[in-house]
Write an enzyme that holds these catalytic residues in place. Sequence first.
Site, PDB file in Angstrom:
ATOM      1  N   ARG A 116      27.565  69.824  59.269  1.00 39.73           N
ATOM      2  CA  ARG A 116      26.588  70.729  59.893  1.00 39.73           C
ATOM      3  C   ARG A 116      26.951  70.972  61.349  1.00 39.73           C
ATOM      4  O   ARG A 116      27.178  70.028  62.101  1.00 39.73           O
ATOM      5  CB  ARG A 116      25.183  70.122  59.796  1.00 39.73           C
ATOM      6  CG  ARG A 116      24.795  69.908  58.343  1.00 39.73           C
ATOM      7  CD  ARG A 116      23.365  69.447  58.186  1.00 39.73           C
ATOM      8  NE  ARG A 116      23.084  69.267  56.756  1.00 39.73           N
ATOM      9  CZ  ARG A 116      21.931  68.870  56.274  1.00 39.73           C
ATOM     10  NH1 ARG A 116      20.920  68.617  57.102  1.00 39.73           N
ATOM     11  NH2 ARG A 116      21.759  68.730  54.971  1.00 39.73           N
ATOM     12  N   ARG A 118      21.682  62.510  64.856  1.00 45.13           N
ATOM     13  CA  ARG A 118      21.999  63.871  64.425  1.00 45.13           C
ATOM     14  C   ARG A 118      23.492  64.068  64.624  1.00 45.13           C
ATOM     15  O   ARG A 118      23.954  64.055  65.759  1.00 45.13           O
ATOM     16  CB  ARG A 118      21.206  64.880  65.265  1.00 45.13           C
ATOM     17  CG  ARG A 118      21.375  66.335  64.850  1.00 45.13           C
ATOM     18  CD  ARG A 118      20.503  67.242  65.704  1.00 45.13           C
ATOM     19  NE  ARG A 118      19.085  67.001  65.472  1.00 45.13           N
ATOM     20  CZ  ARG A 118      18.378  67.557  64.491  1.00 45.13           C
ATOM     21  NH1 ARG A 118      18.953  68.403  63.663  1.00 45.13           N
ATOM     22  NH2 ARG A 118      17.110  67.284  64.342  1.00 45.13           N
ATOM     23  N   GLU A 143      13.689  61.037  59.392  1.00 41.82           N
ATOM     24  CA  GLU A 143      13.751  61.713  58.102  1.00 41.82           C
ATOM     25  C   GLU A 143      15.032  61.300  57.378  1.00 41.82           C
ATOM     26  O   GLU A 143      16.128  61.515  57.884  1.00 41.82           O
ATOM     27  CB  GLU A 143      13.742  63.226  58.336  1.00 41.82           C
ATOM     28  CG  GLU A 143      13.835  64.038  57.068  1.00 41.82           C
ATOM     29  CD  GLU A 143      14.138  65.501  57.364  1.00 41.82           C
ATOM     30  OE1 GLU A 143      13.669  66.002  58.406  1.00 41.82           O
ATOM     31  OE2 GLU A 143      14.850  66.124  56.551  1.00 41.82           O
ATOM     32  N   SER A 152      14.564  64.902  52.190  1.00 39.34           N
ATOM     33  CA  SER A 152      13.648  66.008  51.971  1.00 39.34           C
ATOM     34  C   SER A 152      13.634  66.267  50.483  1.00 39.34           C
ATOM     35  O   SER A 152      14.660  66.564  49.882  1.00 39.34           O
ATOM     36  CB  SER A 152      14.115  67.273  52.703  1.00 39.34           C
ATOM     37  OG  SER A 152      13.837  67.161  54.076  1.00 39.34           O
ATOM     38  N   ARG A 174      20.831  57.738  59.109  1.00 41.38           N
ATOM     39  CA  ARG A 174      19.507  57.311  59.536  1.00 41.38           C
ATOM     40  C   ARG A 174      19.040  56.099  58.744  1.00 41.38           C
ATOM     41  O   ARG A 174      18.289  55.269  59.247  1.00 41.38           O
ATOM     42  CB  ARG A 174      18.519  58.469  59.411  1.00 41.38           C
ATOM     43  CG  ARG A 174      18.847  59.589  60.398  1.00 41.38           C
ATOM     44  CD  ARG A 174      17.983  60.797  60.171  1.00 41.38           C
ATOM     45  NE  ARG A 174      18.381  61.894  61.054  1.00 41.38           N
ATOM     46  CZ  ARG A 174      17.957  63.136  60.908  1.00 41.38           C
ATOM     47  NH1 ARG A 174      17.117  63.433  59.921  1.00 41.38           N
ATOM     48  NH2 ARG A 174      18.358  64.083  61.736  1.00 41.38           N
TER      49      ARG A 174
END
Length: 423
Positions: free
Chosen positions: A261, A276, A348, A351, A390
């Site tokens: 990403r 991130r 997070e 999802s 994470r």
Amino acid sequence: MLDLKFIRNNVELVKKACRNKNDKADIDRIIALDQYRREIIQELDHLRGQGNKLSAMISEMIRKEEDISDLKAEAKNISERAKVLNEDLKSYQTELDQLLLTVPNIPHPEVPVGRDESANREIRSWGAPPEFDFEPRDHLWLGEVLGMLDLGRGAKIAGSFFPLYTNDGAQLKRALVNFMIEIHTTEHGYREVSPPFLSNRDCMVGTGQLPKLANDMYLIPTEDLFLIPTGEVPVTNLYREEVIPEEQLPLKFVTCTPCFRREAGAYGKDTRGLMRVHQFDKVELVKFVHPENSYQEHEELLHDAEVILQKLGLHYRVQLLATGDLSFAGAKCYDLEVWAPGIRKYLEVSSCTIFEDFQARRANIKFKPRGSGKLDYVHTMNASGLALPRLIIAFMETYQSAVGKIWVPPILRSFLNGKEFLG
RNA sequence: GGAGAGGUGGCCGAGUCGGCUUAAGGCAACGGUUUGCUAAACCGUCGUAGGGCGAAAACUCUACCGGGGGUUCGAAUCCCCCCCUCUCCGCCA
């Protein structure tokens, strides 16, 4: 993608969904184009019908050896008018097709309406934050001191936010991957796949990354291939342009892939350590299900992801995302947020999103009902199960000990050569 | 990278000196007949998308034979470009 007929018949509903998702899709233009398009189709179909009749007559007359020059001229005339009309149709159709790809999915009625994540609703939490009789360190400190992370050398290879795991850090990542895949394959009934890590444009359109997220992905220009931002892309596209026999549903897949990403515009946010990054590994769950029981399957999917955190003994909470925080393609989404005691944040790690037939329509994934029913689109959904960086943050920070080393819960030890401590 | 073969409806599979094929036939599926039950046999239905008229069904029209262009009154069929699969060769983990 939404069905054009659905948009035509539910204009206000679609517009409202766009507003709630903070999306500016031009619904009015779509309605106008649809109108133009249908008017032209009527005319064009009529013209072509005439042309076909003439051709049939010509064919007949040739057999009877009659003179066809007049008919030929007339047919030529029709054919040329049809050609012009067809050009118009194509230009409207092209614009319409492109616009349709920009319309977001409609949130499920249960989804709380709200601009952003502040409107998310907590569904439940599991476990409790660990307590320490010393001041807990964060993963950056632990990673460096214990030789499990070397972010400086990672940056030397590819730039910042390309992390390097070292020694027990690298082994921990591999252990967690193996642990998670084993649970999903043996206890939850997922089939393991290992797909290509590059995908073409059709795939990216199919799952909804294109056109909206083009700028968030890495593109290999020489091949016109994108580095996948998630395993969802290749795995969902396994069945692109296919018809699945109903009795095979639900199809459940687990995969572990790197995710790439660009995080363009995200600098300044979560910039520390593994929070991130541009590249990370993720175990991903993808399901193709029957529309009739898709929401029940969605709950089970959430459960399958949650089990990982429970078995690892990590405190987490489940958030139901509000409309404004829901992704472009999503109809309903739960986030799993794991507690990281060192940085004192919920992170997070999954999802869990259901897309209904939004992706299936884009990617043309249908199922054939038993009996005489018509083909229909499957429902797709996916969840991380889980994302590694994470999870590693929460794991290291939760299980740090007074002596500095990372304690390993018994359930994970067989994946770590039996080690009781890392670092 | 080079050479060759191929890509047709859910599946299999005919069809290229352009026009009774606006895709034969088979399988699967669905409905029915027959049958003590099952099977078999027989009859019928059965591609996808879009448009028109409908409340709906029915009806009707158009497009679609890997994708995109072209020739023609007319293209699965002829021409050009591209993609993919398979086989062989070359190169290389």
